[in-house]
Design an enzyme around this catalytic site. Structure first.
Site, PDB file in Angstrom:
ATOM      1  N   ASP A 179     -51.730  27.281  93.280  1.00 30.24           N
ATOM      2  CA  ASP A 179     -52.059  28.675  92.942  1.00 30.24           C
ATOM      3  C   ASP A 179     -53.190  28.758  91.907  1.00 30.24           C
ATOM      4  OD1 ASP A 179     -51.832  31.401  93.223  1.00 30.24           O
ATOM      5  OD2 ASP A 179     -49.876  31.596  92.258  1.00 30.24           O
ATOM      6  N   ASP A 180     -52.849  28.638  90.635  1.00 32.01           N
ATOM      7  CA  ASP A 180     -53.843  28.711  89.544  1.00 32.01           C
ATOM      8  C   ASP A 180     -53.566  27.575  88.569  1.00 32.01           C
ATOM      9  OD1 ASP A 180     -55.082  31.508  90.120  1.00 32.01           O
ATOM     10  OD2 ASP A 180     -52.921  31.848  90.174  1.00 32.01           O
ATOM     11  N   HIS A 228     -52.993  27.196  99.138  1.00 29.48           N
ATOM     12  CA  HIS A 228     -52.921  28.392  98.278  1.00 29.48           C
ATOM     13  C   HIS A 228     -53.497  28.027  96.914  1.00 29.48           C
ATOM     14  CE1 HIS A 228     -50.303  32.005  96.774  1.00 29.48           C
ATOM     15  NE2 HIS A 228     -51.401  31.862  96.036  1.00 29.48           N
ATOM     16  N   GLU A 232     -44.043  37.799  96.319  1.00 31.69           N
ATOM     17  CA  GLU A 232     -44.105  37.020  95.071  1.00 31.69           C
ATOM     18  C   GLU A 232     -43.286  37.805  94.040  1.00 31.69           C
ATOM     19  OE1 GLU A 232     -48.014  36.833  93.265  1.00 31.69           O
ATOM     20  OE2 GLU A 232     -47.490  35.109  91.993  1.00 31.69           O
ATOM     21  N   HIS A 276     -50.904  37.714  99.970  1.00 32.38           N
ATOM     22  CA  HIS A 276     -49.786  37.475  99.062  1.00 32.38           C
ATOM     23  C   HIS A 276     -48.712  38.510  99.400  1.00 32.38           C
ATOM     24  CE1 HIS A 276     -52.673  35.100  96.914  1.00 32.38           C
ATOM     25  NE2 HIS A 276     -51.903  34.895  95.875  1.00 32.38           N
ATOM     26  N   HIS A 318     -56.521  29.599  94.076  1.00 37.54           N
ATOM     27  CA  HIS A 318     -57.582  30.541  93.667  1.00 37.54           C
ATOM     28  C   HIS A 318     -58.590  29.750  92.845  1.00 37.54           C
ATOM     29  CE1 HIS A 318     -54.956  34.019  94.667  1.00 37.54           C
ATOM     30  NE2 HIS A 318     -54.010  33.154  94.352  1.00 37.54           N
TER      31      HIS A 318
END
Ligand code: ADE
Ligand code: ZN
Length: 343
Positions: free
Chosen positions: A286-287, A25, A208, A205, A27
């Site tokens: 994630d980020d 996961h 969340e 997603h 981005h």
């Protein structure tokens, strides 16, 4: 943190550092470090609305997902050329090499580029060239996930997917990201049907910020093969049983959950409970440029906060391979290697 709780005497921290792992996961736009953003802005003649790297970093205090997304999409605007996409991707791959990641499944948001006039070909070729170099030079394998923006209409997403058909061999799955609340999975029923007809795998997603109901519908209406986040599963015991029975993997992102206030503090993070309930949780970043750490930082933070045992760390790492989209034979090779390393 737990110590000496594994057979060959590797403690949890050593297991995190030493074991090969997969990231599921991520981005790519969320790996855009401010230093690189400023460098790319300058070479493209773009003036960022921040005076310095520090001024930008100081903005990384979010009360919810939307506050983060507003800044994240602003950063994306700087990316224009194939070299920009290559440099962004390569920087991430070098970072994860240091974390012993040997396989990564990367999401990108095509609409955030094509809606500004950047050609899909430019985005995909820049990212894919870096992925190819990483396979050859860093020994990291990868898949790409074509992720659609759920705050846009289903029609927009269908058009984006249509434009991707000539490149469909470049990615393994579609994903669904951006603002979750108010944009439930069932809004994208036709999109997921189309992806399935194209032979793509499906992830989304769900849970969340959105409720357990969104996870139910990601499974039952969209037919996902994996769930991104899935924290809110734990609100519904029947759903937990259902996800366990289906053997679906959850790509959990601890530092993201902390920064976006999905959890109040990491001591309250659900990942240990997920494992105890038999859910196939994994750890992901994630980020990472926005949330304070790459994959091993996530592992370390959650291990410390929840006092995870060596066995739990190993389980999370094995789940990263079993929950990947790799062929079964490759999953087995990776898991056998882990068993050898901890024997
Ligand atoms: N896009 C990038 N990061 C995201 C996240 N954590 N949730 C939804 N959309 C995203
Ligand atoms: Zn995400």
């Amino acid at each position: 943190m737990s110590t000496l709780n594994h057979r060959n005497n590797m403690n949890a921290l050593e297991l995190i550092n030493n074991l090969p792992k997969a990231e599921l996961h991520l981005h790519i736009e969320g790996t855009f470090e401010p230093e690189l953003m400023f460098a790319i802005a300058e070479r493209n003649g773009i003036k960022l609305p921040y005076k310095s790297v520090q001024e930008l970093r100081d903005l990384y205090q979010f009360n919810n997902l939307q506050e983060f997304l507003d800044i994240y999409y602003q950063g994306v605007n700087v990316l224009q050329t194939k070299q920009d996409y290559y440099d962004l991707t390569w920087a991430y791959l070098e970072k994860i090499k240091a974390d012993n990641v040997v396989h990564t499944e990367i999401m990108f948001d095509p609409q955030s580029h094509t809606d500004r006039g950047v050609k899909l070909e430019v985005v995909i070729s820049g990212i894919c060239d870096a992925l190819k170099d990483a396979e050859e030079q860093l020994g990291i394998s990868s898949y790409l996930i074509f992720s659609l923006l759920r705050h846009l209409s289903e029609e927009d997403c269908l058009t984006a997917l249509e434009q991707a058909v000539p490149y469909k061999d470049k990615f393994i799955a579609i994903g669904l990201d951006s603002s979750e609340l108010g944009h439930p999975p069932e809004k994208f029923t036709n999109l997921y049907k189309k992806a399935e007809a194209l032979g793509l795998l499906k992830t989304a997603h769900a849970g969340e910020e959105g409720p357990a109901e969104y996870v139910w519908n990601a499974i039952d209406v969209l037919g996902v093969d994996r769930i991104d986040h899935g924290n809110r599963c734990l609100d519904d015991e029947k759903l937990v049983d259902y996800v366990v029975e289906k053997g679906l993997t959850l790509t959990v992102c601890p530092l993201s959950n902390l920064k976006l206030r999905v959890v109040k503090d990491l001591q309250q993070h659900p990942i240990k409970t997920m494992l105890q309930k038999g859910l196939k949780a994994t750890v992901n970043s994630d980020d990472p440029a926005y949330f304070g750490g790459y994959i091993n930082d996530n592992f370390k933070a959650i291990t410390e906060a929840l006092d995870l045992s060596g066995e739990e760390v190993v389980q999370l790492i094995k789940n990263s391979f079993s929950g990947s989209f790799l062929p079964d034979s490759q999953k087995e090779l990776h898991i056998t290697k882990i068993n050898e390393l901890i024997a």
